[in-house]
Design an enzyme around this catalytic site. Structure first.
Site, PDB file in Angstrom:
ATOM      1  N   ARG A 109       2.387  -6.916  -7.149  1.00  0.00           N
ATOM      2  CA  ARG A 109       3.260  -5.813  -6.401  1.00  0.00           C
ATOM      3  C   ARG A 109       4.664  -6.335  -6.755  1.00  0.00           C
ATOM      4  O   ARG A 109       5.273  -7.295  -6.304  1.00  0.00           O
ATOM      5  CB  ARG A 109       3.209  -6.066  -4.845  1.00  0.00           C
ATOM      6  N   HIS A 136       1.163   3.346  -6.326  1.00  0.00           N
ATOM      7  CA  HIS A 136       0.635   2.719  -5.655  1.00  0.00           C
ATOM      8  C   HIS A 136      -0.983   3.133  -5.488  1.00  0.00           C
ATOM      9  O   HIS A 136      -1.519   3.792  -4.673  1.00  0.00           O
ATOM     10  CB  HIS A 136       1.259   2.991  -4.158  1.00  0.00           C
ATOM     11  N   GLN A 139      -3.695   2.352  -3.024  1.00  0.00           N
ATOM     12  CA  GLN A 139      -3.464   2.897  -1.896  1.00  0.00           C
ATOM     13  C   GLN A 139      -4.210   4.321  -2.123  1.00  0.00           C
ATOM     14  O   GLN A 139      -5.067   4.857  -1.077  1.00  0.00           O
ATOM     15  CB  GLN A 139      -2.151   3.006  -1.280  1.00  0.00           C
ATOM     16  N   ASP A 221       4.947   9.100   4.782  1.00  0.00           N
ATOM     17  CA  ASP A 221       5.011   7.859   4.504  1.00  0.00           C
ATOM     18  C   ASP A 221       6.534   7.448   4.634  1.00  0.00           C
ATOM     19  O   ASP A 221       7.143   8.096   5.155  1.00  0.00           O
ATOM     20  CB  ASP A 221       4.690   7.378   2.912  1.00  0.00           C
ATOM     21  N   CYS A 261       0.123   5.502   4.924  1.00  0.00           N
ATOM     22  CA  CYS A 261      -0.503   4.529   4.263  1.00  0.00           C
ATOM     23  C   CYS A 261      -0.122   3.008   5.002  1.00  0.00           C
ATOM     24  O   CYS A 261      -0.589   2.113   4.979  1.00  0.00           O
ATOM     25  CB  CYS A 261       0.254   4.124   2.914  1.00  0.00           C
ATOM     26  N   ARG A 289      -8.852  -0.050   2.402  1.00  0.00           N
ATOM     27  CA  ARG A 289      -8.071  -0.751   1.380  1.00  0.00           C
ATOM     28  C   ARG A 289      -9.102  -1.911   0.821  1.00  0.00           C
ATOM     29  O   ARG A 289      -9.077  -2.112  -0.256  1.00  0.00           O
ATOM     30  CB  ARG A 289      -6.691  -1.368   1.997  1.00  0.00           C
TER      31      ARG A 289
HETATM   32  N1   CP Z   1      -0.046   0.350   2.731  1.00  0.00           N
HETATM   33  C1   CP Z   1       0.474  -0.979   1.978  1.00  0.00           C
HETATM   34  O1   CP Z   1       0.456  -1.051   0.921  1.00  0.00           O
HETATM   35  O2   CP Z   1       0.714  -1.861   3.141  1.00  0.00           O
HETATM   36  P1   CP Z   1       1.361  -3.255   2.649  1.00  0.00           P
HETATM   37  O3   CP Z   1       2.613  -2.982   2.180  1.00  0.00           O
HETATM   38  O4   CP Z   1       1.328  -3.853   4.016  1.00  0.00           O
HETATM   39  O5   CP Z   1       0.274  -3.979   1.954  1.00  0.00           O
HETATM   40  N1  NVA Z   2       6.383   3.780  -0.259  1.00  0.00           N
HETATM   41  C1  NVA Z   2       6.439   2.668   0.439  1.00  0.00           C
HETATM   42  C2  NVA Z   2       4.794   2.249   0.686  1.00  0.00           C
HETATM   43  C3  NVA Z   2       4.457   0.892   1.398  1.00  0.00           C
HETATM   44  C4  NVA Z   2       3.151   0.529   1.306  1.00  0.00           C
HETATM   45  C5  NVA Z   2       7.126   1.585  -0.083  1.00  0.00           C
HETATM   46  O1  NVA Z   2       7.014   1.353  -1.426  1.00  0.00           O
HETATM   47  O2  NVA Z   2       7.802   0.586   0.338  1.00  0.00           O
END
Ligand code: CP
Ligand code: NVA
Length: 304
Positions: A109, A136, A139, A221, A261, A289
């Site tokens: 990540r 992502h 997701q 989101d 999400c 997930r």
């Molecule tokens: N939706 C999602 O990716 O959640 P987290 O940021 O908690 O992993």
């Molecule tokens: N768009 C958000 C998604 C979090 C799961 C971010 O990147 O922070």
């Protein structure tokens, strides 16, 4: 030796691979619910191991990847944001080379999508994008799994995304193109997405009601993604008219479901009434997930 398979974005994945991963995920979910453990990743000297690199916080991604590995008989190693210093203490290619000699897969990540590309280019083991500023994909695929569970099909459905044209929106758009769904979007000027995908039935409007009319899935989101904190004030002002609330949903089809999400900023992009209401499938979505990730890991790490 077969070429390793990465999962970097939906748009860079083959449709047949995504369909296959979904089938494996559905099978593993059913097995888990009916008979318990399935230890596909247990064989081969104590089980497969996934290194999980985090530059940003996570609840769902971390727990779902770790649980997926544990439930399949493997192990996951959590590597905290400060530990590696990806690109500062050590270059992404060197991290990829070192981890390739020790683990069976890498999930990362990151802030910059380029880091995922560098890890994938230099790793000898599969690399999975657990969220970048650009996409992502895990997701979006868990979302596709949830939509199919709810409607019993994907082709022909319309997903309306209300809000920021971010990593999640971009991945959902690519998923809609892949699974023959229509993609509608409502965003303030300057925060939308360009249609990049041939064949996608795509429309973007500044007016949320126009986007969600006749939609089957309404998705939102956060307005401020991780890494965009400096723009918070400006974004809060721009996105105020894009809240998914009961008033807005009066314009939606009676059968439409609401997705997010998570994490949700309750009272900003979505209200309590909606996220806790009868249309919401957000917690089924969150659970998926885990199930999607199990399918992905089974395919990438042991060729299921
Ligand atoms: N939706 C999602 O990716 O959640 P987290 O940021 O908690 O992993
Ligand atoms: N768009 C958000 C998604 C979090 C799961 C971010 O990147 O922070």
């Amino acid at each position: 030796m077969a070429e390793k398979l990465d999962f970097i974005s939906i748009a860079s994945s083959r449709q047949e691979t995504l369909l296959h991963v979904l089938e494996v995920a559905k099978r593993l979910k059913k097995q888990r619910k009916e008979t318990g453990q399935n230890d596909l990743l247990a064989s081969g000297g104590g089980g497969k191991v996934l290194a999980c690199i985090y530059e940003k916080p996570s609840l769902r991604t971390r727990v779902s990847f770790e649980m997926a590995m544990f439930q399949l008989g493997g192990n996951a190693i959590y590597i905290s944001p400060n530990e590696i210093g990806l690109g500062t203490r050590e270059s992404a290619p060197d991290v990829a080379r070192v981890l390739s000699g020790m683990v069976d897969g890498i999930m990362a990540r990151v802030f910059e999508h380029q880091k995922i590309l560098e890890l994938a280019e230099h790793a000898l083991v599969p690399v999975i994008n657990g969220l970048s500023d650009y996409s992502h994909p895990c997701q979006a695929m868990a979302d596709i799994m949830t939509i199919e569970e709810h409607f019993g099909k994907l082709a022909g459905l319309t997903l309306a995304y209300i809000g920021d044209g971010n990593n999640v929106a971009r991945s959902l758009m690519a998923a809609c193109a892949c699974f023959n769904m229509k993609f509608r979007m409502a965003a303030p000027p300057g925060y939308g997405l360009e249609k990049e995908l041939p064949g996608l039935d795509f429309a973007i409007t500044p007016e949320p009601r126009d986007a969600l009319r006749n939609a089957d899935v309404i998705y939102t989101d956060t307005w401020v993604s991780m890494g965009q904190e400096a723009e918070k004030e400006k974004r809060m002002a721009a996105f105020q008219p894009y809240q998914v609330n009961a008033e807005l949903l009066k314009a939606a089809s009676r059968h439409a479901v609401v997705m997010h999400c998570l994490p949700a900023n309750r009272g900003l992009e979505i209200t309590d009434e909606v996220i806790d209401g009868p249309r919401s499938v957000v917690f089924q979505e969150a659970e998926n997930r885990l199930h999607f990730q199990k399918g992905l890991l089974a395919v990438l790490l042991c060729g299921a």
